[in-house]
Write a protein that holds these residues in place. Sequence first.
Motif, PDB file in Angstrom:
ATOM      1  N   SER A 202     -12.057 -11.306   0.268  1.00  8.89           N
ATOM      2  CA  SER A 202     -12.212  -9.866   0.540  1.00  8.89           C
ATOM      3  C   SER A 202     -10.982  -9.305   1.243  1.00  8.89           C
ATOM      4  O   SER A 202     -10.555  -8.178   0.962  1.00  8.89           O
ATOM      5  CB  SER A 202     -13.458  -9.636   1.404  1.00  8.89           C
ATOM      6  N   ALA A 203     -10.395 -10.097   2.149  1.00  6.47           N
ATOM      7  CA  ALA A 203      -9.193  -9.641   2.848  1.00  6.47           C
ATOM      8  C   ALA A 203      -8.023  -9.500   1.880  1.00  6.47           C
ATOM      9  O   ALA A 203      -7.264  -8.522   1.939  1.00  6.47           O
ATOM     10  CB  ALA A 203      -8.842 -10.624   3.960  1.00  6.47           C
ATOM     11  N   GLY A 204      -7.881 -10.467   0.978  1.00  2.72           N
ATOM     12  CA  GLY A 204      -6.812 -10.380  -0.019  1.00  2.72           C
ATOM     13  C   GLY A 204      -6.974  -9.177  -0.920  1.00  2.72           C
ATOM     14  O   GLY A 204      -5.998  -8.483  -1.245  1.00  2.72           O
ATOM     15  N   THR A 210      -5.090  -1.535  -1.296  1.00  2.55           N
ATOM     16  CA  THR A 210      -4.348  -0.538  -0.524  1.00  2.55           C
ATOM     17  C   THR A 210      -2.897  -0.421  -0.978  1.00  2.55           C
ATOM     18  O   THR A 210      -2.401   0.690  -1.210  1.00  2.55           O
ATOM     19  CB  THR A 210      -4.382  -0.891   0.979  1.00  2.55           C
ATOM     20  N   TYR A 211      -2.222  -1.553  -1.117  1.00  3.54           N
ATOM     21  CA  TYR A 211      -0.784  -1.541  -1.359  1.00  3.54           C
ATOM     22  C   TYR A 211      -0.415  -1.291  -2.824  1.00  3.54           C
ATOM     23  O   TYR A 211       0.570  -0.600  -3.101  1.00  3.54           O
ATOM     24  CB  TYR A 211      -0.188  -2.875  -0.916  1.00  3.54           C
ATOM     25  N   ILE A 212      -1.214  -1.805  -3.755  1.00  6.05           N
ATOM     26  CA  ILE A 212      -0.893  -1.679  -5.173  1.00  6.05           C
ATOM     27  C   ILE A 212      -1.701  -0.577  -5.843  1.00  6.05           C
ATOM     28  O   ILE A 212      -1.147   0.406  -6.357  1.00  6.05           O
ATOM     29  CB  ILE A 212      -1.131  -3.014  -5.919  1.00  6.05           C
ATOM     30  N   ILE A 213      -3.025  -0.711  -5.834  1.00  8.40           N
ATOM     31  CA  ILE A 213      -3.873   0.227  -6.572  1.00  8.40           C
ATOM     32  C   ILE A 213      -3.820   1.630  -5.973  1.00  8.40           C
ATOM     33  O   ILE A 213      -3.758   2.624  -6.707  1.00  8.40           O
ATOM     34  CB  ILE A 213      -5.319  -0.298  -6.617  1.00  8.40           C
ATOM     35  N   ARG A 214      -3.810   1.715  -4.656  1.00  7.42           N
ATOM     36  CA  ARG A 214      -3.779   3.031  -4.005  1.00  7.42           C
ATOM     37  C   ARG A 214      -2.368   3.461  -3.616  1.00  7.42           C
ATOM     38  O   ARG A 214      -2.196   4.390  -2.832  1.00  7.42           O
ATOM     39  CB  ARG A 214      -4.701   3.016  -2.779  1.00  7.42           C
ATOM     40  N   ASP A 219       4.417   4.591   0.487  1.00  5.88           N
ATOM     41  CA  ASP A 219       4.482   5.014   1.889  1.00  5.88           C
ATOM     42  C   ASP A 219       5.431   4.142   2.710  1.00  5.88           C
ATOM     43  O   ASP A 219       5.468   4.245   3.940  1.00  5.88           O
ATOM     44  CB  ASP A 219       3.084   4.971   2.522  1.00  5.88           C
ATOM     45  N   GLY A 220       6.199   3.284   2.036  1.00  6.87           N
ATOM     46  CA  GLY A 220       7.206   2.479   2.718  1.00  6.87           C
ATOM     47  C   GLY A 220       6.624   1.465   3.677  1.00  6.87           C
ATOM     48  O   GLY A 220       5.579   0.867   3.427  1.00  6.87           O
ATOM     49  N   HIS A 221       7.321   1.271   4.807  1.00 11.01           N
ATOM     50  CA  HIS A 221       6.881   0.287   5.794  1.00 11.01           C
ATOM     51  C   HIS A 221       5.492   0.624   6.332  1.00 11.01           C
ATOM     52  O   HIS A 221       4.693  -0.278   6.608  1.00 11.01           O
ATOM     53  CB  HIS A 221       7.881   0.219   6.953  1.00 11.01           C
ATOM     54  N   ALA A 222       5.217   1.919   6.463  1.00  7.85           N
ATOM     55  CA  ALA A 222       3.903   2.325   6.969  1.00  7.85           C
ATOM     56  C   ALA A 222       2.811   1.898   6.000  1.00  7.85           C
ATOM     57  O   ALA A 222       1.730   1.458   6.408  1.00  7.85           O
ATOM     58  CB  ALA A 222       3.864   3.828   7.197  1.00  7.85           C
ATOM     59  N   GLY A 223       3.075   2.034   4.692  1.00 12.99           N
ATOM     60  CA  GLY A 223       2.095   1.626   3.689  1.00 12.99           C
ATOM     61  C   GLY A 223       1.798   0.147   3.753  1.00 12.99           C
ATOM     62  O   GLY A 223       0.645  -0.284   3.622  1.00 12.99           O
ATOM     63  N   CYS A 224       2.833  -0.656   3.957  1.00  4.35           N
ATOM     64  CA  CYS A 224       2.636  -2.100   4.100  1.00  4.35           C
ATOM     65  C   CYS A 224       1.829  -2.403   5.361  1.00  4.35           C
ATOM     66  O   CYS A 224       0.938  -3.254   5.350  1.00  4.35           O
ATOM     67  CB  CYS A 224       3.983  -2.808   4.140  1.00  4.35           C
ATOM     68  N   ALA A 227      -1.815  -1.680   4.688  1.00  5.65           N
ATOM     69  CA  ALA A 227      -2.414  -2.721   3.850  1.00  5.65           C
ATOM     70  C   ALA A 227      -2.730  -3.964   4.673  1.00  5.65           C
ATOM     71  O   ALA A 227      -3.803  -4.570   4.533  1.00  5.65           O
ATOM     72  CB  ALA A 227      -1.477  -3.059   2.692  1.00  5.65           C
ATOM     73  N   VAL A 228      -1.805  -4.355   5.534  1.00  8.07           N
ATOM     74  CA  VAL A 228      -2.034  -5.514   6.405  1.00  8.07           C
ATOM     75  C   VAL A 228      -3.188  -5.232   7.370  1.00  8.07           C
ATOM     76  O   VAL A 228      -4.045  -6.094   7.613  1.00  8.07           O
ATOM     77  CB  VAL A 228      -0.749  -5.866   7.177  1.00  8.07           C
ATOM     78  N   MET A 229      -3.217  -4.038   7.924  1.00  6.04           N
ATOM     79  CA  MET A 229      -4.298  -3.667   8.836  1.00  6.04           C
ATOM     80  C   MET A 229      -5.652  -3.725   8.138  1.00  6.04           C
ATOM     81  O   MET A 229      -6.628  -4.261   8.690  1.00  6.04           O
ATOM     82  CB  MET A 229      -4.060  -2.256   9.381  1.00  6.04           C
ATOM     83  N   ASN A 230      -5.732  -3.188   6.915  1.00  8.80           N
ATOM     84  CA  ASN A 230      -6.995  -3.214   6.177  1.00  8.80           C
ATOM     85  C   ASN A 230      -7.434  -4.646   5.875  1.00  8.80           C
ATOM     86  O   ASN A 230      -8.622  -4.973   5.961  1.00  8.80           O
ATOM     87  CB  ASN A 230      -6.865  -2.415   4.886  1.00  8.80           C
ATOM     88  N   ALA A 231      -6.449  -5.488   5.508  1.00  8.42           N
ATOM     89  CA  ALA A 231      -6.768  -6.888   5.227  1.00  8.42           C
ATOM     90  C   ALA A 231      -7.274  -7.587   6.496  1.00  8.42           C
ATOM     91  O   ALA A 231      -8.257  -8.339   6.452  1.00  8.42           O
ATOM     92  CB  ALA A 231      -5.544  -7.602   4.671  1.00  8.42           C
TER      93      ALA A 231
END
Length: 246
Positions: A202-204, A210-214, A219-224, A227-231
């Motif tokens: 689920s984390a993966g 977040t990072y690919i589909i959405r 959003d650059g570094h913030a987007g990454c 994604a890490v935060m959501n995971a």
Amino acid sequence: MPELSVILITKNEAANIRACLESVGWADECIVVDSGSTDETVAIARGMGAKVFEYDWPGFGPQKNRALAHATGDWVFSIDADERVTPELRAELEQAMARGDAEGYFCPRLSQFCGSFIHHSGWYPDYVLRLFRRGKGRFSDSLVHESVQLDGRSAKLKSPLLHYSYLDRADVERKVAHYSDAAAKQMHAAGKRTSLPRAALSAGWAFMRTYIIRLGMLDGHAGCGIAVMNARTTWLKYRKLARMSK
């Protein structure tokens, strides 16, 4: 002009509460429900003319319903301490109340993550129902991720509600811990169970979504970072649930 009650819940929001209340200072009344702040939140809110009530903490939905119960205006606008109403949104809110062509109105929410406003990552437009006719809406009883349950027609506004949600890395970690804990308790109370392998999967998936589909990559570094935060939130939520399941 119909009267408007602004409602918000707080705990240790001294860094946010003044700017928040200033952005809605034009409302007829502001209701603040606090759950044990140890900073200057309550004093600041009272000093700015808000009606402050103090309670224990039953979860987000029940606490917001407590605030709603104190509202007396024809319309209610729900706001969080880290959100701001712009002059453009104020104008739209006043026009919507004057028209009264719906029982509730959704606002697009533009959120900031560690200094950057986010336009992808599944964060925008993040429509949230915040303005509703009193007596036509109440909050769900969810401990986290509560929503307004509206009795009647809804419509969408155009001007965004600004959301200063994650100020820095420490703020991110604090909220990850808080939301994952509340979500695990809510799922456990609903009879859900899980395992550590499912938590990892689920984390993966949360990162990829977040990072690919959405399009978080745009959003650059913030987007990454999002994604890490959501995971991480997803991993902790299911790991805590797995421990409760045992």
